[in-house]
Enzyme design. Structure first.
Site, PDB file in Angstrom:
ATOM      1  N   CYS A  23       0.838  -1.206   0.000  1.00 51.27           N
ATOM      2  CA  CYS A  23       0.000   0.000   0.000  1.00 51.27           C
ATOM      3  C   CYS A  23       0.874   1.257   0.000  1.00 51.27           C
ATOM      4  CB  CYS A  23      -0.908   0.009   1.228  1.00 51.27           C
ATOM      5  SG  CYS A  23      -2.056   1.405   1.248  1.00 51.27           S
ATOM      6  N   CYS A  37      -0.437   5.030   6.827  1.00 56.05           N
ATOM      7  CA  CYS A  37      -1.200   4.891   8.068  1.00 56.05           C
ATOM      8  C   CYS A  37      -0.357   4.143   9.109  1.00 56.05           C
ATOM      9  CB  CYS A  37      -2.499   4.149   7.809  1.00 56.05           C
ATOM     10  SG  CYS A  37      -3.519   4.871   6.497  1.00 56.05           S
ATOM     11  N   CYS A  93      -1.037   0.437  10.378  1.00 56.87           N
ATOM     12  CA  CYS A  93      -1.321  -0.618   9.410  1.00 56.87           C
ATOM     13  C   CYS A  93      -0.078  -1.422   9.037  1.00 56.87           C
ATOM     14  CB  CYS A  93      -1.950  -0.025   8.164  1.00 56.87           C
ATOM     15  SG  CYS A  93      -2.475  -1.284   6.969  1.00 56.87           S
ATOM     16  N   CYS A 121     -16.924  -9.328   3.858  1.00 63.76           N
ATOM     17  CA  CYS A 121     -16.290  -8.025   3.696  1.00 63.76           C
ATOM     18  C   CYS A 121     -15.085  -8.184   2.774  1.00 63.76           C
ATOM     19  CB  CYS A 121     -15.857  -7.457   5.044  1.00 63.76           C
ATOM     20  SG  CYS A 121     -17.208  -7.339   6.233  1.00 63.76           S
ATOM     21  N   CYS A 164     -19.968  -6.445   1.677  1.00 65.90           N
ATOM     22  CA  CYS A 164     -19.482  -5.100   1.981  1.00 65.90           C
ATOM     23  C   CYS A 164     -18.121  -4.944   1.319  1.00 65.90           C
ATOM     24  CB  CYS A 164     -19.355  -4.910   3.492  1.00 65.90           C
ATOM     25  SG  CYS A 164     -18.686  -3.289   3.990  1.00 65.90           S
ATOM     26  N   CYS A 188     -20.633   1.874   6.523  1.00 60.14           N
ATOM     27  CA  CYS A 188     -19.965   1.199   7.636  1.00 60.14           C
ATOM     28  C   CYS A 188     -18.704   1.988   7.944  1.00 60.14           C
ATOM     29  CB  CYS A 188     -19.637  -0.234   7.232  1.00 60.14           C
ATOM     30  SG  CYS A 188     -18.664  -1.164   8.441  1.00 60.14           S
ATOM     31  N   ARG A 219     -19.776  -3.334  15.957  1.00 60.65           N
ATOM     32  CA  ARG A 219     -19.038  -4.550  15.637  1.00 60.65           C
ATOM     33  C   ARG A 219     -17.752  -4.641  16.444  1.00 60.65           C
ATOM     34  NH1 ARG A 219     -18.090  -4.755   9.667  1.00 60.65           N
ATOM     35  NH2 ARG A 219     -20.359  -4.745   9.787  1.00 60.65           N
TER      36      ARG A 219
END
Length: 394
Positions: A65, A69, A72, A109, A142, A202, A272
């Site tokens: 990626c 972040c 992560c 998901c 999702c 979400c 969740r």
């Protein structure tokens, strides 16, 4: 405790607590923890009974990626030894999803690392959604693909996606300390795009990144204003090789207080219990089911969760039941498109009333500031399921 009585009454009326009340929940003592859980549990049962919705993650593209972040393991510059692979083919993703559905998952998901999808990526994911829907009747899908460009949410909706996930993660005030390659406003824009396209929004948070109580309350109140149907509460998994590897601030008790605060602020929303529950709640996970009405089954994106059978046993032993595909998750007033009800303005934009607030100045016990022990033994990199030749954990 007057505070808890007031919060229960407000939760049953779908009325927003004050920020002071939310902060007071986080400041309660460990001696009062069971009372806090019991109070928030009354609100949870009012809107969701004893049902637990199971969700299953499929990591369509792992690692690599370009975003930075700090939390992560897939970030730019991460040295975490995670699985790295490019896009799964639709049949591979559908096969991975089928394992979760067979284990009782109601929602799949689909997640892909990256800043956001190209139009070609949206085409690819659309084919994956269609394949999953064809093979698994009644399953919800999702998508979680990063920042969306104009028109992409509509294309995902037309392909059969039911929801779109994009977390705010932390407060607007601290967001720049966590990520520099995109902004908090970018995230809000993507959640808004998903909502406008008719997808169930979400969006949630990550606790344990060194934030203050005020930051946790700020992000949860911001989420309430965005009015998502689902709010995932993640607890930081401090991966070795990431900037936050040494951040071990959470105890099981603090995790439960955070979940209770979220439930009081978002009483009729699918809360969740998400990533990090095994690492930080540990043996107290069953208590969290009295607060959250939804969990992930099995493994996460790049880390392993507890065995799927253990999740199912935990739910049954705690006196809860797995929610079936024939049951609507959200209360009728939300599933009918009513949002958070007459208390809020359209789509939550108008804010919420907080009349009748209790006095939050009730004395609370001094909190133990001892740093929790780092449980690096509980952080296991995923080596099975999607992207491998080994059977998934479901």
């Amino acid at each position: 405790m007057d505070l808890l009585n007031t919060l229960v009454e407000k939760g049953l009326r779908r009325e927003l607590p004050t920020r002071e009340e939310a902060l007071a929940v986080l400041a309660t003592s460990d001696d009062d923890l069971l009372e806090v859980v019991a109070a928030a549990g009354k609100v949870r049962r009012q809107w969701f009974g004893r049902r637990v919705k199971l969700n299953y993650l499929v990591n369509l593209k792992s690692g690599l990626c370009p975003e930075d972040c700090s939390y992560c393991s897939q970030r730019l510059g991460s040295k975490a030894e995670i699985l790295k692979y490019t896009w799964l083919k639709p049949d591979e993703a559908s096969q991975a999803a089928a394992a979760g559905v067979a284990g009782g998952a109601k929602r799949v998901c689909l997640v892909a690392s990256g800043r956001g999808p190209t139009d070609r990526d949206v085409d690819r994911v659309s084919k994956t959604i269609e394949a999953i829907k064809e093979q698994n009747e009644g399953v919800e899908v999702c998508a979680c693909l990063g920042l969306l460009s104009d028109g992409q949410a509509e294309r995902l909706r037309n392909a059969g996606a039911d929801a779109y996930n994009h977390n705010l993660n932390t407060s607007e005030g601290t967001y720049g300390d966590i990520t520099t390659t995109h902004t908090y406003a970018d995230r809000v824009d993507t959640v808004t795009k998903a909502h406008a396209a008719g997808l169930s929004a979400c969006s949630g948070l990550i606790a344990g990144m060194g934030e203050a109580d005020e930051d946790l309350v700020d992000v949860v109140f911001s989420l309430r204003e965005l009015d998502p149907d689902s709010v995932p509460v993640n607890f930081l998994i401090p991966f070795e090789g990431t900037p936050l590897a040494k951040e071990w601030h959470l105890t099981p008790q603090r995790c439960l207080r955070i979940l209770a605060m979220v439930r009081f602020v978002c009483p009729d929303v699918e809360v969740r219990l998400a990533g990090g529950r095994e690492v930080h709640l540990r043996s107290m996970q069953p208590l969290a089911l009295h607060l959250a009405n939804s969990i992930f089954l099995g493994d996460y994106l790049t880390s392993e969760g507890q065995e799927g059978k253990a999740d199912l046993d935990m739910i049954a032993d705690a006196g809860f039941e797995v929610e079936g595909t024939d049951t609507t998750t959200l209360p009728e007033h939300r599933s009918a498109g009513g949002g958070c009800g007459s208390v809020c303005g359209d789509g939550g934009e108008g804010g919420c009333s907080s009349e009748g607030a209790a006095d939050p100045a009730e004395p609370v016990a001094e909190q133990d500031t001892e740093v929790p022990a780092a449980r690096t033994d509980l952080v296991a990199v995923r080596r099975r399921g999607a992207g491998t030749d080994l059977a998934p954990n479901a």
